[in-house]
Design a protein around this motif. Structure first.
Motif, PDB file in Angstrom:
ATOM      1  N   MET A 129     -33.727  35.434  21.761  1.00 43.30           N
ATOM      2  CA  MET A 129     -33.449  34.098  22.276  1.00 43.30           C
ATOM      3  C   MET A 129     -34.485  33.689  23.323  1.00 43.30           C
ATOM      4  SD  MET A 129     -29.912  32.724  23.993  1.00 43.30           S
ATOM      5  CE  MET A 129     -29.806  31.085  24.723  1.00 43.30           C
ATOM      6  N   ALA A 130     -34.865  34.633  24.189  1.00 42.32           N
ATOM      7  CA  ALA A 130     -35.867  34.352  25.212  1.00 42.32           C
ATOM      8  C   ALA A 130     -37.224  34.040  24.585  1.00 42.32           C
ATOM      9  CB  ALA A 130     -35.978  35.531  26.171  1.00 42.32           C
ATOM     10  N   ALA A 131     -37.582  34.765  23.525  1.00 47.41           N
ATOM     11  CA  ALA A 131     -38.845  34.498  22.840  1.00 47.41           C
ATOM     12  C   ALA A 131     -38.808  33.109  22.187  1.00 47.41           C
ATOM     13  CB  ALA A 131     -39.110  35.577  21.794  1.00 47.41           C
ATOM     14  N   PHE A 132     -37.673  32.745  21.585  1.00 48.39           N
ATOM     15  CA  PHE A 132     -37.465  31.424  20.983  1.00 48.39           C
ATOM     16  C   PHE A 132     -37.665  30.335  22.035  1.00 48.39           C
ATOM     17  CE2 PHE A 132     -34.624  27.918  19.924  1.00 48.39           C
ATOM     18  CZ  PHE A 132     -34.764  27.736  18.557  1.00 48.39           C
ATOM     19  N   HIS A 133     -37.055  30.534  23.199  1.00 48.85           N
ATOM     20  CA  HIS A 133     -37.159  29.612  24.331  1.00 48.85           C
ATOM     21  C   HIS A 133     -38.625  29.465  24.761  1.00 48.85           C
ATOM     22  CE1 HIS A 133     -36.265  28.128  28.469  1.00 48.85           C
ATOM     23  NE2 HIS A 133     -37.139  29.048  28.849  1.00 48.85           N
ATOM     24  N   HIS A 134     -39.313  30.571  24.867  1.00 51.10           N
ATOM     25  CA  HIS A 134     -40.705  30.591  25.325  1.00 51.10           C
ATOM     26  C   HIS A 134     -41.620  29.882  24.324  1.00 51.10           C
ATOM     27  CE1 HIS A 134     -44.114  32.162  27.578  1.00 51.10           C
ATOM     28  NE2 HIS A 134     -44.640  32.614  26.453  1.00 51.10           N
ATOM     29  N   GLU A 135     -41.417  30.155  23.043  1.00 54.96           N
ATOM     30  CA  GLU A 135     -42.261  29.563  22.005  1.00 54.96           C
ATOM     31  C   GLU A 135     -42.138  28.041  21.967  1.00 54.96           C
ATOM     32  OE1 GLU A 135     -40.725  31.541  18.626  1.00 54.96           O
ATOM     33  OE2 GLU A 135     -41.737  33.451  19.070  1.00 54.96           O
ATOM     34  N   ARG A 136     -40.989  27.513  22.339  1.00 53.70           N
ATOM     35  CA  ARG A 136     -40.761  26.066  22.289  1.00 53.70           C
ATOM     36  C   ARG A 136     -41.050  25.378  23.614  1.00 53.70           C
ATOM     37  NH1 ARG A 136     -38.812  28.783  18.709  1.00 53.70           N
ATOM     38  NH2 ARG A 136     -38.297  28.008  16.625  1.00 53.70           N
ATOM     39  N   ALA A 137     -41.553  26.131  24.590  1.00 54.38           N
ATOM     40  CA  ALA A 137     -41.882  25.568  25.906  1.00 54.38           C
ATOM     41  C   ALA A 137     -40.705  24.774  26.471  1.00 54.38           C
ATOM     42  CB  ALA A 137     -43.139  24.694  25.813  1.00 54.38           C
ATOM     43  N   ALA A 138     -39.504  25.312  26.279  1.00 53.55           N
ATOM     44  CA  ALA A 138     -38.294  24.621  26.729  1.00 53.55           C
ATOM     45  C   ALA A 138     -38.020  24.916  28.202  1.00 53.55           C
ATOM     46  CB  ALA A 138     -37.100  25.059  25.887  1.00 53.55           C
ATOM     47  N   GLU A 139     -37.354  23.981  28.855  1.00 53.03           N
ATOM     48  CA  GLU A 139     -36.852  24.247  30.205  1.00 53.03           C
ATOM     49  C   GLU A 139     -35.508  24.969  30.136  1.00 53.03           C
ATOM     50  OE1 GLU A 139     -38.464  23.989  32.839  1.00 53.03           O
ATOM     51  OE2 GLU A 139     -40.028  22.505  32.490  1.00 53.03           O
ATOM     52  N   ALA A 140     -34.748  24.688  29.066  1.00 61.61           N
ATOM     53  CA  ALA A 140     -33.435  25.322  28.892  1.00 61.61           C
ATOM     54  C   ALA A 140     -33.178  25.519  27.407  1.00 61.61           C
ATOM     55  CB  ALA A 140     -32.332  24.463  29.512  1.00 61.61           C
ATOM     56  N   THR A 141     -32.554  26.633  27.070  1.00 59.18           N
ATOM     57  CA  THR A 141     -32.175  26.919  25.691  1.00 59.18           C
ATOM     58  C   THR A 141     -30.720  27.351  25.657  1.00 59.18           C
ATOM     59  OG1 THR A 141     -34.419  27.554  25.039  1.00 59.18           O
ATOM     60  CG2 THR A 141     -32.621  28.382  23.676  1.00 59.18           C
ATOM     61  N   LEU A 142     -29.948  26.763  24.762  1.00 56.28           N
ATOM     62  CA  LEU A 142     -28.536  27.100  24.591  1.00 56.28           C
ATOM     63  C   LEU A 142     -28.378  28.002  23.373  1.00 56.28           C
ATOM     64  CD1 LEU A 142     -27.060  23.461  24.465  1.00 56.28           C
ATOM     65  CD2 LEU A 142     -27.945  24.632  26.479  1.00 56.28           C
ATOM     66  N   ALA A 143     -27.550  29.021  23.478  1.00 54.70           N
ATOM     67  CA  ALA A 143     -27.132  29.743  22.287  1.00 54.70           C
ATOM     68  C   ALA A 143     -26.104  28.887  21.561  1.00 54.70           C
ATOM     69  CB  ALA A 143     -26.527  31.093  22.658  1.00 54.70           C
ATOM     70  N   LEU A 144     -26.194  28.842  20.248  1.00 53.30           N
ATOM     71  CA  LEU A 144     -25.305  28.021  19.429  1.00 53.30           C
ATOM     72  C   LEU A 144     -24.497  28.911  18.487  1.00 53.30           C
ATOM     73  CD1 LEU A 144     -27.834  25.184  18.479  1.00 53.30           C
ATOM     74  CD2 LEU A 144     -26.196  25.218  20.381  1.00 53.30           C
ATOM     75  N   ALA A 145     -23.186  28.755  18.525  1.00 55.66           N
ATOM     76  CA  ALA A 145     -22.298  29.552  17.681  1.00 55.66           C
ATOM     77  C   ALA A 145     -21.605  28.658  16.659  1.00 55.66           C
ATOM     78  CB  ALA A 145     -21.256  30.263  18.539  1.00 55.66           C
ATOM     79  N   ARG A 146     -21.170  29.270  15.571  1.00 53.27           N
ATOM     80  CA  ARG A 146     -20.375  28.560  14.572  1.00 53.27           C
ATOM     81  C   ARG A 146     -19.004  29.241  14.522  1.00 53.27           C
ATOM     82  NH1 ARG A 146     -22.336  25.102  10.910  1.00 53.27           N
ATOM     83  NH2 ARG A 146     -24.451  25.963  10.996  1.00 53.27           N
ATOM     84  N   PRO A 147     -18.062  28.782  15.340  1.00 53.54           N
ATOM     85  CA  PRO A 147     -16.775  29.473  15.421  1.00 53.54           C
ATOM     86  C   PRO A 147     -15.941  29.264  14.171  1.00 53.54           C
ATOM     87  CG  PRO A 147     -16.675  27.418  16.612  1.00 53.54           C
ATOM     88  CD  PRO A 147     -18.100  27.561  16.156  1.00 53.54           C
ATOM     89  N   HIS A 148     -14.951  30.127  14.000  1.00 56.59           N
ATOM     90  CA  HIS A 148     -14.015  29.968  12.896  1.00 56.59           C
ATOM     91  C   HIS A 148     -12.899  29.017  13.316  1.00 56.59           C
ATOM     92  CE1 HIS A 148     -15.400  32.945   9.897  1.00 56.59           C
ATOM     93  NE2 HIS A 148     -16.017  33.446  10.954  1.00 56.59           N
ATOM     94  N   ILE A 149     -12.560  28.100  12.442  1.00 57.23           N
ATOM     95  CA  ILE A 149     -11.465  27.174  12.697  1.00 57.23           C
ATOM     96  C   ILE A 149     -10.161  27.975  12.707  1.00 57.23           C
ATOM     97  CG2 ILE A 149     -10.213  25.189  11.754  1.00 57.23           C
ATOM     98  CD1 ILE A 149     -12.903  24.314  10.498  1.00 57.23           C
ATOM     99  N   PRO A 150      -9.290  27.743  13.697  1.00 51.62           N
ATOM    100  CA  PRO A 150      -8.085  28.586  13.799  1.00 51.62           C
ATOM    101  C   PRO A 150      -7.007  28.285  12.771  1.00 51.62           C
ATOM    102  CG  PRO A 150      -8.114  26.938  15.536  1.00 51.62           C
ATOM    103  CD  PRO A 150      -9.443  26.835  14.846  1.00 51.62           C
TER     104      PRO A 150
END
Length: 242
Positions: A129-150
């Motif tokens: 995730m940190a490498a992804f953030h660095h490659e995109r020259a981002a100031e902030a990067t969010l982890a994105l999840a796909r939760p299961h509907i309950p």
């Protein structure tokens, strides 16, 4: 990207001040991150700190609030895999203000940092995730999840015939997973008071300086919000061990 060029942060902030009202009675005498995952003997915060240490973090700042003393006492007694500092807000600052206040105690303010919500139990490669953030020259990067509907879903055809029943299908939408990578400069963009998700994040999104990192296929992620989440987490852990 501002800050140190190295893509792998070694410091983190954990937001652990929530009251956890939906987890009562577990949170009547302890803050939400101090609730234990059944069968592990370890509170949520313990799992988080172990994960952060495994991912190269050497220093963590924990932002405390509700029943802060219970969490601080546990930290004093526990054998921790990294150095930990705690901060306690003397007055409510909001999520963004609280994050900024905690970041003020990071040992290396000129380097990037991770942050995580204190009620998240997850395992995935933070360095990726940190490498992804660095490659995109981002100031902030969010982890994105796909939760299961309950709830169970029902699949139908164009004529309204029921084709199948699907138990707890994955959501079609990605959500903010509560884990972040921030540049050193991000701290200065946070509000002193208020919610960064209503101020800082929308601004960075407009400027294309906010990135989203989808969790890898098969990565474990669960937000611990209710007693049912605790039960499900224990089942999943048992299944992993088998």
């Amino acid at each position: 990207m501002t800050g140190a060029p190295h893509p792998y942060p070694t410091q983190a902030v954990v937001l652990a001040g929530g009251q956890g009202s939906r987890l009562r009675p577990y949170t009547d005498d302890r803050p939400k991150p101090m609730v234990e995952i059944p069968g592990t003997g370890t509170p949520i915060i313990g799992h988080q700190l172990n994960w952060l240490a495994e991912e190269g973090v050497t220093d963590a700042v924990i932002s405390c609030g509700h029943l802060a003393g219970v969490l601080q006492d546990w930290l004093d007694r526990a054998e921790l895999p990294l150095r930990v500092t705690t901060v306690v807000e003397t007055e409510p600052l909001g999520r963004g203000g609280g994050l900024k206040y905690a970041a003020g105690s990071l040992p290396r303010p000129d380097e990037p940092w991770y942050a995580t919500n204190g009620d998240i139990w997850t395992r995935f490669p933070l360095r990726d995730m940190a490498a992804f953030h660095h490659e995109r020259a981002a100031e902030a990067t969010l982890a994105l999840a796909r939760p299961h509907i309950p709830w169970g879903a029902v699949e139908t055809d164009a004529f309204g015939h029921v084709l199948d029943f699907i138990e707890s299908p994955p959501s079609p939408y990605l959500i903010n997973a509560g884990v972040y990578v921030f540049s050193a400069a991000f701290t200065g963009l946070l509000p002193d008071r208020g919610d960064h998700e209503r101020t800082t994040f929308p601004r960075l999104a407009r400027e294309r300086r906010l990135a989203g990192f989808p969790l890898p296929q098969g990565a474990y992620w669960r937000a611990i919000d209710t007693a049912k989440d605790l039960t499900e987490a224990a089942k999943e852990l048992s299944a992993q061990r088998r």
